[in-house]
Scaffold this motif. Structure first.
Motif, mmCIF file in Angstrom:
data_model
loop_
_atom_site.group_PDB
_atom_site.id
_atom_site.type_symbol
_atom_site.label_atom_id
_atom_site.label_comp_id
_atom_site.label_asym_id
_atom_site.label_seq_id
_atom_site.Cartn_x
_atom_site.Cartn_y
_atom_site.Cartn_z
ATOM 1 N N SER A 194 0.817 -1.215 0.000
ATOM 2 C CA SER A 194 0.000 0.000 0.000
ATOM 3 C C SER A 194 0.847 1.260 0.000
ATOM 4 C CB SER A 194 -0.931 0.002 1.217
ATOM 5 O OG SER A 194 -0.181 -0.048 2.425
ATOM 6 N N SER A 195 2.121 1.168 0.419
ATOM 7 C CA SER A 195 2.997 2.337 0.452
ATOM 8 C C SER A 195 3.519 2.707 -0.935
ATOM 9 C CB SER A 195 4.195 2.078 1.372
ATOM 10 O OG SER A 195 3.797 1.917 2.705
ATOM 11 N N THR A 250 3.853 3.823 -4.681
ATOM 12 C CA THR A 250 3.154 4.691 -5.620
ATOM 13 C C THR A 250 4.078 4.975 -6.803
ATOM 14 O OG1 THR A 250 1.927 6.765 -5.828
ATOM 15 C CG2 THR A 250 3.942 6.805 -4.488
ATOM 16 N N ASP A 283 0.004 4.595 3.232
ATOM 17 C CA ASP A 283 -0.793 4.682 1.998
ATOM 18 C C ASP A 283 -0.188 5.764 1.118
ATOM 19 O OD1 ASP A 283 -2.634 4.832 -0.016
ATOM 20 O OD2 ASP A 283 -4.390 4.892 1.278
ATOM 21 N N SER A 336 -0.868 6.597 -1.847
ATOM 22 C CA SER A 336 -1.778 7.245 -2.792
ATOM 23 C C SER A 336 -2.421 8.506 -2.225
ATOM 24 C CB SER A 336 -2.878 6.260 -3.213
ATOM 25 O OG SER A 336 -3.693 5.901 -2.090
ATOM 26 N N LYS A 337 -2.299 8.717 -0.911
ATOM 27 C CA LYS A 337 -2.992 9.840 -0.271
ATOM 28 C C LYS A 337 -2.179 11.130 -0.239
ATOM 29 C CE LYS A 337 -6.039 7.223 2.824
ATOM 30 N NZ LYS A 337 -6.436 6.991 4.227
#
Length: 463
Positions: A322-323, A325, A452, A454-455
């Protein structure tokens, strides 16, 4: 005489109220923190750790050994004197068959008296217990049950032998009368007390239906109280050489073709071994045959064994998927960079036009995020796609936005704001990724990254 009644207004000197100043400072501080809190990006951090991951290549295979089944010549009550999965020598007593049942009953009654065990017997059991305690790992709690079964078998073995010795006179008489029949091993081997019909199967004679465990049947003779003539009572595994046959797909068969050695892990007890292998094919099915020369005694009770093929074990920095990108960058030829300005940092000569329309150059030192043999990767923070740069000591120019490329990476948040860091992926599964350590523009052990990716984006404040 009239008095002068003119009043002169007294001007009080200015005095600074320290209390008000402190209040204003605290107020400004609170406002700033409130503003920072509501404008900052709230993300969960993840601390980068060292880790090892391997491909999930767990297979269930068929174990084939050199096995000799022994059957009873008599009918009667059955007693065992050797623990399953233990070694016996030629002539060692394995079990007995009592046609009348009298000796068997006497043995069973005498076995209930644990006082028969002497100090030597108890020391043997204590050594087993201490050895288990020394190697016990709470992560492998399942071993407790294996140890319990093994200890119970050892105790039964000792008690049965003690009981038989305590009634040796009766047993000798019954043996002379041909009603009590001790059974001894006729060769060295490892004892097993189950039969399943696969004892004579070899790597040349196995068939595809043998891997259907729903149709598999085995008989455990150790659970029998009585036996009939011709029934199997035990078997001996007579060689340390054994094989595990595993059905595999075409992709794995192609990957293993041309090789001869592999490292495996037994799922049952986490033991790892280096073994040789061969490949074979029956019809449309490929099979991997592992050839082992030791450790057979550990798994002699198992016909089907789960093993993991350690094909791609990677060690590095472990991060969650999840990290990860992606970020777009300008790729600029390295020959356009030079060292200048007030430091030794590398930068670019960017063509600029001032307010009077005069053309000139400005030294700009953009952050470098990655490097190939021919290009640096930079972002748009200090340059734009339309900027033109000049090659040092040359009239050759290059437009920044000529070429772009994206990089995989994570956002480092060690300093309270997001900084993109490129990663070099070594291995990845559904949840985690192993990335290369020691890269020039990457992350390091114990760095904090955004859970995350993507944030957030570059230079976002992190709360």
């Amino acid at each position: 005489m009239a008095k002068n009644k003119k009043v002169v207004k007294y001007k009080r000197p200015f005095s600074l109220n320290i209390g008000i100043v402190i209040f204003l400072i605290i107020f400004i501080y609170l406002v700033y923190n409130a503003y920072s809190y509501f404008t900052a990006i709230h993300v969960s951090p993840y601390e980068v750790v060292q880790g090892t991951m391997a491909e999930n290549n767990i297979y269930r295979g068929l174990a084939l050994r050199e096995e000799q089944v022994y059957r009873s010549d008599y009918s009667g009550a059955l007693n065992y004197y050797v623990r399953e999965a233990s070694r016996v020598g030629n002539g060692n007593l394995v079990c007995s068959v009592d046609e009348n049942g009298d000796i068997s009953n006497m043995i069973n009654e005498a076995r209930s008296d644990i006082a028969m065990l002497d100090r030597s017997d108890l020391s043997e059991l204590e050594e087993d217990i201490y050895g288990f305690q020394a190697s016990y790992d709470s992560q492998d709690f399942y071993q407790v049950y294996s140890f319990k079964d093994g200890l119970g078998s050892s105790l039964n073995e000792l008690l049965s032998l003690k009981a038989l010795n305590s009634i040796s006179d009766y047993a000798s008489g019954a043996q002379a009368g041909n009603t009590f029949h001790p059974v001894s091993a006729d060769r060295p081997g490892i004892v097993a007390y189950y039969t399943d019909g696969y004892e004579s199967v070899t790597t040349d004679t196995f068939t595809a239906d043998m891997f259907d465990e729903s149709a598999y049947n085995r008989t455990n003779s150790q659970n029998l109280l009585t036996v009939s003539a011709g029934d199997p009572i035990y078997k001996l595994v007579t060689s340390e050489y054994w094989d595990i046959v595993i059905p595999i797909g075409q992709k794995l068969a192609d990957e293993l073709a041309g090789g001869s050695g592999i490292r495996i892990r037994f799922v049952k007890d986490d033991k790892k071994l280096s073994v040789t292998y061969t490949l074979t094919r029956q019809g449309e099915q490929n099979y991997l045959i592992l050839h082992l020369q030791n450790s057979m005694i550990r798994y002699v009770k198992d016909r089907y064994i789960e093993v993991e093929l350690l094909l791609a074990e990677e060690t590095g920095l472990k991060i969650p998927n999840s990290s990860i990108t992606r970020k777009e960058f300008f790729t600029v030829p390295i020959e356009y960079f030079l060292k200048g300005g007030d430091s030794d940092e590398e930068g670019l000569l960017v063509r600029r036009v001032d307010a009077d329309g005069e053309a000139g150059t400005e030294f700009v030192s953009p952050e470098i995020y990655y490097q190939t043999e021919s290009h640096y990767y930079i972002d748009s923070e200090q340059v734009s796609a339309d900027d033109v740069i000049l090659m040092p000591d040359s009239s050759t120019s290059y437009r920044i936005g000529t070429r772009t490329a994206s990089l995989q990476g994570v956002y480092n948040i060690n300093k309270g704001y997001a900084v993109f860091k490129q990663i070099d992926i070594l291995y990845q599964n559904e949840e985690y990724t192993i990335v290369k350590t020691g890269t020039s523009y990457g992350i390091s052990l114990y760095d904090h990254i955004a859970l995350d990716g993507s944030k957030i984006k570059e230079h976002d404040l992190i709360q």
